[in-house]
Design a protein around this motif. Structure first.
Motif, PDB file in Angstrom:
ATOM      1  N   HIS A  55       0.839  -1.195   0.000  1.00  0.00           N
ATOM      2  CA  HIS A  55       0.000   0.000   0.000  1.00  0.00           C
ATOM      3  C   HIS A  55       0.874   1.246   0.000  1.00  0.00           C
ATOM      4  O   HIS A  55       1.963   1.250   0.590  1.00  0.00           O
ATOM      5  N   ASP A  56       0.371   2.310  -0.628  1.00  0.00           N
ATOM      6  CA  ASP A  56       0.988   3.628  -0.552  1.00  0.00           C
ATOM      7  C   ASP A  56       0.205   4.448   0.472  1.00  0.00           C
ATOM      8  O   ASP A  56      -1.025   4.510   0.414  1.00  0.00           O
ATOM      9  N   PHE A  57       0.931   5.092   1.393  1.00  0.00           N
ATOM     10  CA  PHE A  57       0.314   5.749   2.538  1.00  0.00           C
ATOM     11  C   PHE A  57       0.424   7.267   2.423  1.00  0.00           C
ATOM     12  O   PHE A  57       1.443   7.799   1.969  1.00  0.00           O
ATOM     13  N   ASN A  82      -3.624  20.916   5.580  1.00  0.00           N
ATOM     14  CA  ASN A  82      -4.295  21.309   6.814  1.00  0.00           C
ATOM     15  C   ASN A  82      -3.748  20.452   7.944  1.00  0.00           C
ATOM     16  O   ASN A  82      -4.004  19.249   8.015  1.00  0.00           O
ATOM     17  N   LYS A  83      -2.985  21.073   8.836  1.00  0.00           N
ATOM     18  CA  LYS A  83      -2.282  20.316   9.872  1.00  0.00           C
ATOM     19  C   LYS A  83      -3.203  19.788  10.963  1.00  0.00           C
ATOM     20  O   LYS A  83      -2.775  19.010  11.812  1.00  0.00           O
ATOM     21  N   ALA A  84      -4.481  20.206  10.963  1.00  0.00           N
ATOM     22  CA  ALA A  84      -5.424  19.632  11.911  1.00  0.00           C
ATOM     23  C   ALA A  84      -5.858  18.230  11.495  1.00  0.00           C
ATOM     24  O   ALA A  84      -6.315  17.448  12.328  1.00  0.00           O
ATOM     25  N   ASP A  85      -5.727  17.910  10.208  1.00  0.00           N
ATOM     26  CA  ASP A  85      -6.196  16.621   9.702  1.00  0.00           C
ATOM     27  C   ASP A  85      -5.076  15.582   9.796  1.00  0.00           C
ATOM     28  O   ASP A  85      -4.190  15.526   8.948  1.00  0.00           O
ATOM     29  N   SER A  86      -5.133  14.771  10.848  1.00  0.00           N
ATOM     30  CA  SER A  86      -4.138  13.704  11.037  1.00  0.00           C
ATOM     31  C   SER A  86      -4.680  12.347  10.617  1.00  0.00           C
ATOM     32  O   SER A  86      -4.243  11.306  11.111  1.00  0.00           O
ATOM     33  N   SER A  87      -5.643  12.344   9.703  1.00  0.00           N
ATOM     34  CA  SER A  87      -6.227  11.096   9.229  1.00  0.00           C
ATOM     35  C   SER A  87      -5.209  10.272   8.459  1.00  0.00           C
ATOM     36  O   SER A  87      -4.159  10.770   8.027  1.00  0.00           O
ATOM     37  N   ALA A  88      -5.534   9.003   8.292  1.00  0.00           N
ATOM     38  CA  ALA A  88      -4.683   8.065   7.564  1.00  0.00           C
ATOM     39  C   ALA A  88      -5.430   7.552   6.339  1.00  0.00           C
ATOM     40  O   ALA A  88      -6.609   7.192   6.423  1.00  0.00           O
ATOM     41  N   TRP A  89      -4.755   7.553   5.205  1.00  0.00           N
ATOM     42  CA  TRP A  89      -5.296   6.989   3.963  1.00  0.00           C
ATOM     43  C   TRP A  89      -4.255   6.037   3.384  1.00  0.00           C
ATOM     44  O   TRP A  89      -3.048   6.276   3.486  1.00  0.00           O
ATOM     45  N   TRP A  90      -4.712   4.998   2.727  1.00  0.00           N
ATOM     46  CA  TRP A  90      -3.801   4.188   1.931  1.00  0.00           C
ATOM     47  C   TRP A  90      -4.539   3.542   0.767  1.00  0.00           C
ATOM     48  O   TRP A  90      -5.750   3.346   0.792  1.00  0.00           O
ATOM     49  N   ALA A  91      -3.777   3.250  -0.292  1.00  0.00           N
ATOM     50  CA  ALA A  91      -4.313   2.669  -1.517  1.00  0.00           C
ATOM     51  C   ALA A  91      -3.269   1.705  -2.076  1.00  0.00           C
ATOM     52  O   ALA A  91      -2.068   1.821  -1.760  1.00  0.00           O
ATOM     53  N   PRO A  92      -3.667   0.731  -2.907  1.00  0.00           N
ATOM     54  CA  PRO A  92      -2.702  -0.250  -3.417  1.00  0.00           C
ATOM     55  C   PRO A  92      -1.645   0.389  -4.305  1.00  0.00           C
ATOM     56  O   PRO A  92      -1.875   1.391  -4.980  1.00  0.00           O
ATOM     57  N   ASP A 262      -8.396   2.822   1.868  1.00  0.00           N
ATOM     58  CA  ASP A 262      -8.753   2.757   3.287  1.00  0.00           C
ATOM     59  C   ASP A 262      -8.601   4.134   3.906  1.00  0.00           C
ATOM     60  O   ASP A 262      -7.720   4.905   3.526  1.00  0.00           O
ATOM     61  N   PHE A 263      -9.463   4.427   4.891  1.00  0.00           N
ATOM     62  CA  PHE A 263      -9.451   5.712   5.579  1.00  0.00           C
ATOM     63  C   PHE A 263      -9.710   5.489   7.058  1.00  0.00           C
ATOM     64  O   PHE A 263     -10.642   4.768   7.430  1.00  0.00           O
ATOM     65  N   ILE A 264      -8.880   6.101   7.913  1.00  0.00           N
ATOM     66  CA  ILE A 264      -9.139   6.160   9.350  1.00  0.00           C
ATOM     67  C   ILE A 264      -9.222   7.631   9.733  1.00  0.00           C
ATOM     68  O   ILE A 264      -8.264   8.389   9.541  1.00  0.00           O
ATOM     69  N   ASN A 265     -10.359   8.036  10.272  1.00  0.00           N
ATOM     70  CA  ASN A 265     -10.534   9.417  10.689  1.00  0.00           C
ATOM     71  C   ASN A 265      -9.561   9.771  11.808  1.00  0.00           C
ATOM     72  O   ASN A 265      -9.540   9.130  12.853  1.00  0.00           O
ATOM     73  N   GLY A 266      -8.760  10.823  11.577  1.00  0.00           N
ATOM     74  CA  GLY A 266      -7.824  11.299  12.584  1.00  0.00           C
ATOM     75  C   GLY A 266      -8.055  12.749  12.970  1.00  0.00           C
ATOM     76  O   GLY A 266      -7.203  13.364  13.614  1.00  0.00           O
ATOM     77  N   TRP A 267      -9.203  13.324  12.572  1.00  0.00           N
ATOM     78  CA  TRP A 267      -9.497  14.703  12.940  1.00  0.00           C
ATOM     79  C   TRP A 267      -9.710  14.824  14.448  1.00  0.00           C
ATOM     80  O   TRP A 267     -10.317  13.946  15.060  1.00  0.00           O
ATOM     81  N   PRO A 268      -9.271  15.911  15.078  1.00  0.00           N
ATOM     82  CA  PRO A 268      -9.705  16.188  16.453  1.00  0.00           C
ATOM     83  C   PRO A 268     -11.226  16.285  16.506  1.00  0.00           C
ATOM     84  O   PRO A 268     -11.872  16.624  15.507  1.00  0.00           O
ATOM     85  N   VAL A 269     -11.797  16.024  17.675  1.00  0.00           N
ATOM     86  CA  VAL A 269     -13.251  16.020  17.812  1.00  0.00           C
ATOM     87  C   VAL A 269     -13.842  17.368  17.413  1.00  0.00           C
ATOM     88  O   VAL A 269     -14.847  17.434  16.694  1.00  0.00           O
ATOM     89  N   GLN A 270     -13.243  18.470  17.860  1.00  0.00           N
ATOM     90  CA  GLN A 270     -13.783  19.792  17.510  1.00  0.00           C
ATOM     91  C   GLN A 270     -13.698  20.062  16.012  1.00  0.00           C
ATOM     92  O   GLN A 270     -14.579  20.701  15.439  1.00  0.00           O
ATOM     93  N   SER A 271     -12.647  19.585  15.372  1.00  0.00           N
ATOM     94  CA  SER A 271     -12.515  19.776  13.924  1.00  0.00           C
ATOM     95  C   SER A 271     -13.637  19.067  13.183  1.00  0.00           C
ATOM     96  O   SER A 271     -14.260  19.632  12.270  1.00  0.00           O
ATOM     97  N   ALA A 272     -13.876  17.817  13.558  1.00  0.00           N
ATOM     98  CA  ALA A 272     -14.933  17.050  12.904  1.00  0.00           C
ATOM     99  C   ALA A 272     -16.293  17.705  13.121  1.00  0.00           C
ATOM    100  O   ALA A 272     -17.131  17.747  12.210  1.00  0.00           O
TER     101      ALA A 272
END
Length: 471
Positions: A55-57, A82-92, A262-272
């Motif tokens: 996967h590429d991350f 946007n440095k508030a978005d600490s989410s993770a994405w990956w694709a093949p 694939d996506f994992i939400n990593g936003w702070p609660v207030q950001s979301a």
């Protein structure tokens, strides 16, 4: 303050095109650089490093086989703009027809939605995990699209031959992936045989089994390939699950129709929460203006030298006007707004370089009441005033050396005012709140702004942005 992928075993997907046509609805976006490649998958193979397909991350720079929301927030560094978005994405990982394995340049994710007036959004829950696409796919998928940088727009079928893009420097090829946008409200993590999310219908409504409507994650992965002059998309290959001989990997490859992500939400609660309640549910395009944290004004009103004993604490607007000509400020009518905010927290856990990017910014909505454009000033004052008692006669002192300047115009819209230096000084002095007068353009023009508690709200935000190049 006035009241006023899915894997086939999870979700089979329907054919047809929909992912990345022109958009005219509420949204925000991030651009994230490619970070690394590894045989990890923290959603479907959690805790099994090097056992998943290559996967590429993108996004959070600490993604591995053990990534979850707690780790994303404890190690929040990201290569997104946007440095508030600490989410993770990956694709093949992609392999070209000549056998060359290539790395993507970046990915751009649009957080989007439709028909939010009738079917409003709920914020991403912390750590929500989503899958898009089908890594066993054999044909077109309406939620997966392909784009040649010199082509005819997005398509969901293979076979177009990409030539050099307009710059003439490289072949660019993009894959767009639309994630499910209806959550079951219970399961943060999908597992084989049980989906945790699906898609809205064409009207933007969620089915009863998945009742929680969330922002649509539209991920667009871009490969920029200067080493070739053409690319037959029907001959592209994407990584598949390897055959493992002990710890030795035997790589497998599938067609472009196996695209997934694939996506994992990593936003702070207030950001979301901001993304939905302060942005997308108001049908706004917020761009990168999704903050790490924010605070609504705790008090706001206006005072007027022409009505020196009158309190305007229940007024539905904030008014501004002054004139420093023809005898000076004190010789003319002066109307100023007063605004007060609790100071929202700065982030923790970021690298020194990323932490230095966070700035305090005021978001305010309004404009000039006549044609033209000019600047409006934010003058510091103390916080010892009550919006329902303050008048011109008992107003707090005003320091006419401004902390921030807002450029505004006739069109009523959102404006963002940099007040970082002043807020940091207040924090350093141990203060937990801060206040300003909003003064006019010094030329007698009238301005009207919306107070806290209105749909547009009046906020002090903590934001951080650093351009991620789209090569």
């Amino acid at each position: 303050m006035k009241p006023t992928t899915l894997l086939r075993s999870l979700i089979p997907l329907v054919t047809g095109l929909s992912a990345f046509s022109a958009w005219a609805g509420p949204q925000a976006h991030v651009v994230c650089a490619y970070d690394h490649t590894a045989g990890d998958d923290a959603i479907m193979m959690y805790g099994m490093p090097n056992h998943a397909m290559l996967h590429d991350f993108f996004g959070n720079t600490h993604i591995d086989a053990y990534t979850d929301y707690v780790r994303l927030r404890n190690q929040p560094e990201t290569n997104c703009d946007n440095k508030a978005d600490s989410s993770a994405w990956w694709a093949p990982t992609m392999r070209l027809p000549d056998g060359q394995i290539v790395k993507p340049a970046y990915q751009k994710t649009y957080y989007q939605s439709t028909n939010v007036d009738k079917y409003p959004l709920t914020p991403f829950p912390p750590g929500l995990e989503l899958l898009a696409g089908d890594h066993h796919g054999t044909g077109p998928n309406r939620r997966i699209t392909f784009l040649c940088g010199n082509g005819k727009g997005y398509t969901n079928t293979a076979g177009e031959v990409c030539g050099l893009r307009a710059k003439g420097d490289a072949v660019q090829f993009n894959i767009g992936l639309k994630f499910p946008n209806c959550w079951d409200g219970v399961n943060l993590k999908p597992v084989r045989g049980r989906m945790n999310a699906t898609y809205t219908n064409d009207a933007g409504a969620c089915p009863a089994e998945f009742p929680v409507k969330i922002p649509t994650v539209n991920m667009n992965v871009a490969w920029v390939l200067p080493q070739i002059t053409s690319l037959d998309t029907a001959k592209i290959e994407l990584s598949m699950d390897p055959v493992m001989d002990g710890e030795t990997r035997i790589e497998k490859w599938g067609s472009i129709y196996t695209a997934h992500a694939d996506f994992i939400n990593g936003w702070p609660v207030q950001s979301a929460e901001f993304m939905t309640s302060k942005c997308m549910n108001n049908n706004m395009d917020c761009g990168v203006q999704i903050p790490f944290s924010y605070a609504r004004a705790s008090a706001d009103t206006w005072v007027s030298s022409a009505e020196p004993a009158t309190n305007f604490g229940d007024d539905a607007t904030l008014q501004v006007q002054d004139d420093w000509r023809n005898g000076g400020r004190t010789a003319n009518k002066e109307i100023m707004s007063l605004v007060k905010f609790p100071i929202p927290p700065l982030p923790e856990g970021y690298s020194e370089a990323d932490a230095a990017l966070f700035k305090y910014t005021i978001r305010i909505y309004g404009g000039r009441n006549a044609d033209g454009a000019d600047q409006v000033f934010f003058y510091p004052t103390d916080t010892r005033w009550d919006e329902h008692q303050v008048t011109w006669n008992n107003r707090p002192p005003c320091n006419y050396l401004s902390d921030g300047i807002m450029y505004t115009r006739t069109q009523r819209d959102y404006r963002y005012v940099d007040v970082d230096k002043a807020v940091r000084a207040a924090r350093a002095a141990g203060k937990t709140e801060i206040a300003w007068y909003i003064g006019g353009d010094r030329k007698a023009n009238n301005y009207t702004f919306n107070p806290a508690g209105t749909k547009e709200d009046l906020l002090l935000m903590v934001t951080a942005y650093k351009t991620t190049p789209e090569i």
